[in-house]
Design a protein around this motif. Structure first.
Motif, PDB file in Angstrom:
ATOM      1  N   UNK A 225      33.835  44.198  24.530  1.00 39.41           N
ATOM      2  CA  UNK A 225      34.756  44.184  23.456  1.00 39.41           C
ATOM      3  C   UNK A 225      36.220  44.244  24.221  1.00 39.41           C
ATOM      4  N   UNK A 226      36.607  45.001  25.183  1.00 40.79           N
ATOM      5  CA  UNK A 226      37.815  45.033  25.861  1.00 40.79           C
ATOM      6  C   UNK A 226      38.203  43.502  26.446  1.00 40.79           C
ATOM      7  N   UNK A 227      37.255  42.888  26.840  1.00 39.10           N
ATOM      8  CA  UNK A 227      37.273  41.546  27.561  1.00 39.10           C
ATOM      9  C   UNK A 227      37.505  40.477  26.246  1.00 39.10           C
ATOM     10  N   UNK A 228      36.950  40.796  25.368  1.00 40.11           N
ATOM     11  CA  UNK A 228      37.164  40.012  24.045  1.00 40.11           C
ATOM     12  C   UNK A 228      38.570  39.981  23.579  1.00 40.11           C
TER      13      UNK A 228
ATOM     14  N   UNK B 150      41.285  40.873  25.087  1.00 41.62           N
ATOM     15  CA  UNK B 150      42.365  40.299  26.133  1.00 41.62           C
ATOM     16  C   UNK B 150      42.133  38.832  25.816  1.00 41.62           C
ATOM     17  N   UNK B 151      41.095  38.208  25.785  1.00 40.68           N
ATOM     18  CA  UNK B 151      40.943  36.917  25.557  1.00 40.68           C
ATOM     19  C   UNK B 151      41.522  36.260  24.269  1.00 40.68           C
ATOM     20  N   UNK B 152      41.388  37.062  23.144  1.00 38.94           N
ATOM     21  CA  UNK B 152      42.104  36.830  22.075  1.00 38.94           C
ATOM     22  C   UNK B 152      43.691  36.821  22.032  1.00 38.94           C
ATOM     23  N   UNK B 153      44.113  37.902  22.539  1.00 37.63           N
ATOM     24  CA  UNK B 153      45.803  38.133  22.544  1.00 37.63           C
ATOM     25  C   UNK B 153      46.198  37.486  23.829  1.00 37.63           C
ATOM     26  N   UNK B 154      45.595  37.376  24.909  1.00 37.64           N
ATOM     27  CA  UNK B 154      46.146  36.684  26.230  1.00 37.64           C
ATOM     28  C   UNK B 154      45.634  35.546  26.584  1.00 37.64           C
TER      29      UNK B 154
ATOM     30  N   UNK C  79      40.129  36.432  29.183  1.00 36.09           N
ATOM     31  CA  UNK C  79      40.232  37.821  29.075  1.00 36.09           C
ATOM     32  C   UNK C  79      40.334  38.280  30.586  1.00 36.09           C
ATOM     33  N   UNK C  80      39.637  39.334  30.882  1.00 37.62           N
ATOM     34  CA  UNK C  80      39.730  39.894  32.073  1.00 37.62           C
ATOM     35  C   UNK C  80      38.613  39.151  32.817  1.00 37.62           C
ATOM     36  N   UNK C  81      38.027  38.198  32.544  1.00 35.72           N
ATOM     37  CA  UNK C  81      37.045  37.455  33.528  1.00 35.72           C
ATOM     38  C   UNK C  81      35.819  37.951  33.621  1.00 35.72           C
ATOM     39  N   UNK C  82      35.203  38.877  32.754  1.00 31.37           N
ATOM     40  CA  UNK C  82      33.915  39.248  32.801  1.00 31.37           C
ATOM     41  C   UNK C  82      32.786  38.600  32.189  1.00 31.37           C
TER      42      UNK C  82
END
Length: 303
Positions: free
Chosen positions: A217-220, A222-226, A230-233
């Motif tokens: 969820x954190x990776x998602x 980061x992907x949506x806003x960045x 995201x974090x590349x996971x």
């Protein structure tokens, strides 16, 4: 404590003392030896004072009326393995059928690809909502479960076709074979006693799953806003690693599902529980399939 699988969240793991179905000797068709070990004994909405959830024979009064001794039904209204297999085949068959139709009828190239993407995303969201609705219902709804399977099939058909067409030819069949191999492998290992579902096993799987989901969820986010991944996971070597972790977790959930089905049959669960078992198994198999498909896509993108 409740099981991760919404199908069983109010069954074997829902007792206040937790893990009611673990490390117990079921007494099918008779009084429970100990109510702590039987998820369908006291504290269970289906249970009778004798400990046997179907101790009351609905035909007993009729038997007495005609002068015949009452005959307690041994299996009437109880879930059997055949029930679980039939319902699971129904949900998976519906899913495969709609996935095949989506593959054939929804193009993933040309001018219509945007519409296909929108349908796939919409199907994923609807499927998630239907799964949550069924998860919080107290009883199984066959129509709702089959509708979920149909909608989820549309999503899988679109995603599989995109990966198979644009990334890796044959990826969908490889993911199906991988999912089947995991299912058969876990089933054989469980029946052979190589996998023992204990309190410690359950606690470890739940903790690992919670951490995995939160990390994704954190990776998602980061992907949506960045932008990007995201974090590349979910791409590159890290994506492969977490994909393998996801498959292992899915295999562990299969073991939990098998344990709950086994306990439900042994303790005389109502026949409607077979639909919930089918729903839970379908959720887990979809999870495993998606992880295989992701790994195959990443491996082919890196070539």
């Amino acid at each position: 404590m409740r099981s991760r699988n919404p199908v069983f969240s109010r069954r074997g793991f829902s007792r206040d003392n937790g893990y009611a179905g673990f490390n117990t000797a079921p007494q099918a068709g008779g009084p429970a030896v100990g109510t702590q070990g039987n998820p369908y004994a006291q504290g269970n909405p289906y249970a009778q004072p004798s400990g046997n959830p179907y101790a009351q024979n609905p035909y007993a009064q009729q038997d007495l009326q005609y002068g015949a001794p009452p005959q307690a039904p041994a299996t009437i209204g109880r879930m059997t393995m055949d029930d679980v297999v039939l319902r699971t085949a129904s949900t998976l068959g519906t899913l495969v059928l709609t996935a095949a139709l989506a593959w054939v009828l929804l193009p993933v190239d040309g001018a219509n690809i945007g519409r296909t993407y929108a349908i796939g995303i919409g199907a994923a969201l609807v499927g998630m909502v239907l799964a949550l609705v069924q998860s919080f219902k107290r009883k199984a709804s066959p129509a709702l479960i089959l509708t979920y399977a149909a909608v989820e099939g549309v999503f899988l058909g679109v995603v599989s076709n995109i990966v198979d067409t644009h990334i890796a030819s044959g990826a969908a069949m490889q993911a199906v074979l991988g999912t089947m191999a995991v299912f058969v492998g876990v089933l054989l290992a469980y029946k052979a006693g190589w996998i023992r579902v204990t309190r410690r096993f359950y606690g470890f799987v739940m903790a690992a799953a919670l951490g995995f989901v939160l990390l994704m969820m954190v990776n998602m986010l980061f992907a949506v806003f960045g932008g990007g991944d995201g974090l590349g996971f979910r791409s590159g070597p890290l994506g492969i690693f977490f994909g393998v972790v996801g498959i292992i977790l899915g295999a562990c959930f299969l073991a939990l599902d098998f344990k709950q089905v086994e306990d439900g049959i042994a303790y005389g669960a109502p026949r409607e529980e077979a639909w919930l078992a089918a729903f839970g198994l379908t959720l887990t198999l979809v999870w495993i399939y998606m992880e295989f498909l992701r790994i195959i896509a990443i491996l082919n993108q890196s070539d």
